[in-house]
Scaffold this motif. Structure first.
Motif, PDB file in Angstrom:
ATOM      1  N   TYR A   1       0.870  -1.328   0.096  1.00  0.00           N
ATOM      2  CA  TYR A   1      -0.201   0.170  -0.023  1.00  0.00           C
ATOM      3  C   TYR A   1       1.098   1.206   0.358  1.00  0.00           C
ATOM      4  N   ALA A   2       1.954   0.964   0.507  1.00  0.00           N
ATOM      5  CA  ALA A   2       3.113   2.778   1.059  1.00  0.00           C
ATOM      6  C   ALA A   2       3.385   2.292  -0.724  1.00  0.00           C
ATOM      7  N   ALA A   3       3.963   1.241  -1.677  1.00  0.00           N
ATOM      8  CA  ALA A   3       4.076   1.536  -3.233  1.00  0.00           C
ATOM      9  C   ALA A   3       3.298   2.622  -3.381  1.00  0.00           C
ATOM     10  N   LEU A   4       1.858   1.459  -3.489  1.00  0.00           N
ATOM     11  CA  LEU A   4       1.510   1.934  -4.327  1.00  0.00           C
ATOM     12  C   LEU A   4       0.662   3.907  -4.120  1.00  0.00           C
ATOM     13  N   ARG A   5       0.247   4.350  -2.836  1.00  0.00           N
ATOM     14  CA  ARG A   5       0.113   5.948  -2.449  1.00  0.00           C
ATOM     15  C   ARG A   5       1.518   6.603  -2.549  1.00  0.00           C
ATOM     16  N   ALA A   6       2.009   6.110  -2.427  1.00  0.00           N
ATOM     17  CA  ALA A   6       3.347   7.195  -3.333  1.00  0.00           C
ATOM     18  C   ALA A   6       3.618   7.398  -5.152  1.00  0.00           C
ATOM     19  N   GLU A   7       3.139   5.996  -5.814  1.00  0.00           N
ATOM     20  CA  GLU A   7       2.650   6.090  -6.877  1.00  0.00           C
ATOM     21  C   GLU A   7       1.563   7.271  -7.508  1.00  0.00           C
ATOM     22  N   LEU A   8       0.767   7.176  -6.710  1.00  0.00           N
ATOM     23  CA  LEU A   8      -0.684   7.572  -6.607  1.00  0.00           C
ATOM     24  C   LEU A   8      -0.291   9.397  -6.602  1.00  0.00           C
ATOM     25  N   GLY A   9       0.287   9.229  -5.555  1.00  0.00           N
ATOM     26  CA  GLY A   9       1.104  10.684  -4.846  1.00  0.00           C
ATOM     27  C   GLY A   9       2.578  11.163  -5.939  1.00  0.00           C
ATOM     28  N   ARG A  10       2.437  10.788  -6.797  1.00  0.00           N
ATOM     29  CA  ARG A  10       3.486  10.805  -7.649  1.00  0.00           C
ATOM     30  C   ARG A  10       2.715  11.220  -8.909  1.00  0.00           C
ATOM     31  N   GLN A  11       1.483  10.611  -8.838  1.00  0.00           N
ATOM     32  CA  GLN A  11       0.667  11.735 -10.425  1.00  0.00           C
ATOM     33  C   GLN A  11      -0.611  12.114  -9.688  1.00  0.00           C
ATOM     34  N   SER A  12      -0.305  12.815  -8.360  1.00  0.00           N
ATOM     35  CA  SER A  12      -1.260  13.409  -8.078  1.00  0.00           C
ATOM     36  C   SER A  12      -2.918  13.113  -8.358  1.00  0.00           C
ATOM     37  N   ARG A  13      -3.130  11.740  -7.721  1.00  0.00           N
ATOM     38  CA  ARG A  13      -4.185  10.953  -8.059  1.00  0.00           C
ATOM     39  C   ARG A  13      -5.358  10.773  -6.675  1.00  0.00           C
ATOM     40  N   ALA A  14      -5.727  11.174  -6.742  1.00  0.00           N
ATOM     41  CA  ALA A  14      -6.593  10.848  -5.028  1.00  0.00           C
ATOM     42  C   ALA A  14      -7.150   9.756  -5.148  1.00  0.00           C
ATOM     43  N   ALA A  15      -7.114   8.883  -4.297  1.00  0.00           N
ATOM     44  CA  ALA A  15      -8.137   7.688  -4.659  1.00  0.00           C
ATOM     45  C   ALA A  15      -8.370   6.799  -2.475  1.00  0.00           C
ATOM     46  N   MET A  16      -9.378   5.874  -2.900  1.00  0.00           N
ATOM     47  CA  MET A  16      -9.342   5.240  -1.631  1.00  0.00           C
ATOM     48  C   MET A  16      -9.376   3.828  -2.050  1.00  0.00           C
ATOM     49  N   LEU A  17      -8.567   3.187  -2.109  1.00  0.00           N
ATOM     50  CA  LEU A  17      -8.062   1.823  -1.951  1.00  0.00           C
ATOM     51  C   LEU A  17      -8.845   0.928  -0.875  1.00  0.00           C
ATOM     52  N   LYS A  18      -9.362  -0.412  -2.021  1.00  0.00           N
ATOM     53  CA  LYS A  18      -9.770  -1.243  -1.180  1.00  0.00           C
ATOM     54  C   LYS A  18      -8.763  -3.114  -2.083  1.00  0.00           C
ATOM     55  N   PRO A  19      -8.566  -3.233  -1.382  1.00  0.00           N
ATOM     56  CA  PRO A  19      -8.341  -5.043  -1.485  1.00  0.00           C
ATOM     57  C   PRO A  19      -8.692  -6.034  -2.322  1.00  0.00           C
ATOM     58  N   ILE A  20      -8.610  -6.374  -3.347  1.00  0.00           N
ATOM     59  CA  ILE A  20      -9.670  -7.035  -3.975  1.00  0.00           C
ATOM     60  C   ILE A  20      -8.531  -8.702  -3.568  1.00  0.00           C
ATOM     61  N   ASN A  21      -7.261  -8.931  -3.524  1.00  0.00           N
ATOM     62  CA  ASN A  21      -7.287  -9.990  -2.799  1.00  0.00           C
ATOM     63  C   ASN A  21      -5.433  -9.757  -2.681  1.00  0.00           C
ATOM     64  N   ILE A  22      -4.704 -10.718  -1.466  1.00  0.00           N
ATOM     65  CA  ILE A  22      -3.657 -10.650  -1.548  1.00  0.00           C
ATOM     66  C   ILE A  22      -2.918 -11.858  -1.269  1.00  0.00           C
ATOM     67  N   THR A  23      -1.742 -12.534  -2.329  1.00  0.00           N
ATOM     68  CA  THR A  23      -1.668 -13.803  -1.659  1.00  0.00           C
ATOM     69  C   THR A  23       0.213 -13.432  -1.190  1.00  0.00           C
ATOM     70  N   VAL A  24       0.197 -14.720  -0.243  1.00  0.00           N
ATOM     71  CA  VAL A  24       1.483 -14.180   0.622  1.00  0.00           C
ATOM     72  C   VAL A  24       2.500 -15.235   0.629  1.00  0.00           C
ATOM     73  N   GLN A  25       3.454 -15.052  -0.579  1.00  0.00           N
ATOM     74  CA  GLN A  25       4.173 -16.550  -0.053  1.00  0.00           C
ATOM     75  C   GLN A  25       4.967 -16.402   0.692  1.00  0.00           C
ATOM     76  N   TYR A  26       5.296 -17.300   1.491  1.00  0.00           N
ATOM     77  CA  TYR A  26       6.656 -17.326   2.814  1.00  0.00           C
ATOM     78  C   TYR A  26       7.808 -18.540   2.691  1.00  0.00           C
ATOM     79  N   LEU A  27       8.430 -18.329   2.077  1.00  0.00           N
ATOM     80  CA  LEU A  27       9.588 -18.678   1.809  1.00  0.00           C
ATOM     81  C   LEU A  27      10.924 -19.304   2.698  1.00  0.00           C
ATOM     82  N   ALA A  28      10.901 -18.461   3.988  1.00  0.00           N
ATOM     83  CA  ALA A  28      11.904 -18.803   4.636  1.00  0.00           C
ATOM     84  C   ALA A  28      12.142 -18.361   6.097  1.00  0.00           C
TER      85      ALA A  28
END
Length: 135
Positions: free
Chosen positions: A58-85
């Motif tokens: 979300y921090a990366a997405l907010r940073a990119e939206l800020g660069r584009q001067s876009r205001a948005a509400m963010l809502k998760p669609i899905n998140i897939t986590v892979q635990y590697l170690a």
């Protein structure tokens, strides 16, 4: 932009997540190993690792939206986590990258690591709805 990112969610703050540094306009987040993130002795809880990954995405997405001067509400669609170690008893770091940002959705990849950035302890793929703040 940095002020928006540094205003992390209460959940992220409760885990001790902070903005460690910036790389190419994207925040690198960190969380120290403390009792609040411990699962089995001397190891990160999987939920804490997942929380770090999600927050970095979300921090990366907010940073990119800020660069584009876009205001948005963010809502998760899905998140897939892979635990590697198993995350050990030291600081963990995470960095998200927006791989696609459209008008209504975003795709993000995230990596978390500890001592060696080339050896992630977990990764995530996130799909997020980018909704207009007006509804």
């Amino acid at each position: 932009m940095a002020q928006e990112i540094e205003a992390l969610t209460p959940y992220a703050r409760s885990l001790g997540i902070t903005v460690e540094s910036w790389e190419d306009g994207i925040p690198i987040l960190s969380v120290p190993f403390e009792e609040t993130v411990e699962g089995r002795p001397e190891h990160y809880h999987g939920g804490a690792t997942g929380g770090l990954l999600e927050t970095a995405g979300y921090a990366a997405l907010r940073a990119e939206l800020g660069r584009q001067s876009r205001a948005a509400m963010l809502k998760p669609i899905n998140i897939t986590v892979q635990y590697l170690a198993a995350g050990k008893s030291r600081t963990s770091y995470a960095l998200g990258r927006v791989t696609k940002l459209g008008r209504r959705s975003a795709n993000i990849t995230v990596e978390a690591w500890q001592d060696d950035r080339t050896r992630p302890v977990a990764t995530a793929v996130m799909n997020v709805l980018v909704a207009s703040p007006e509804g």
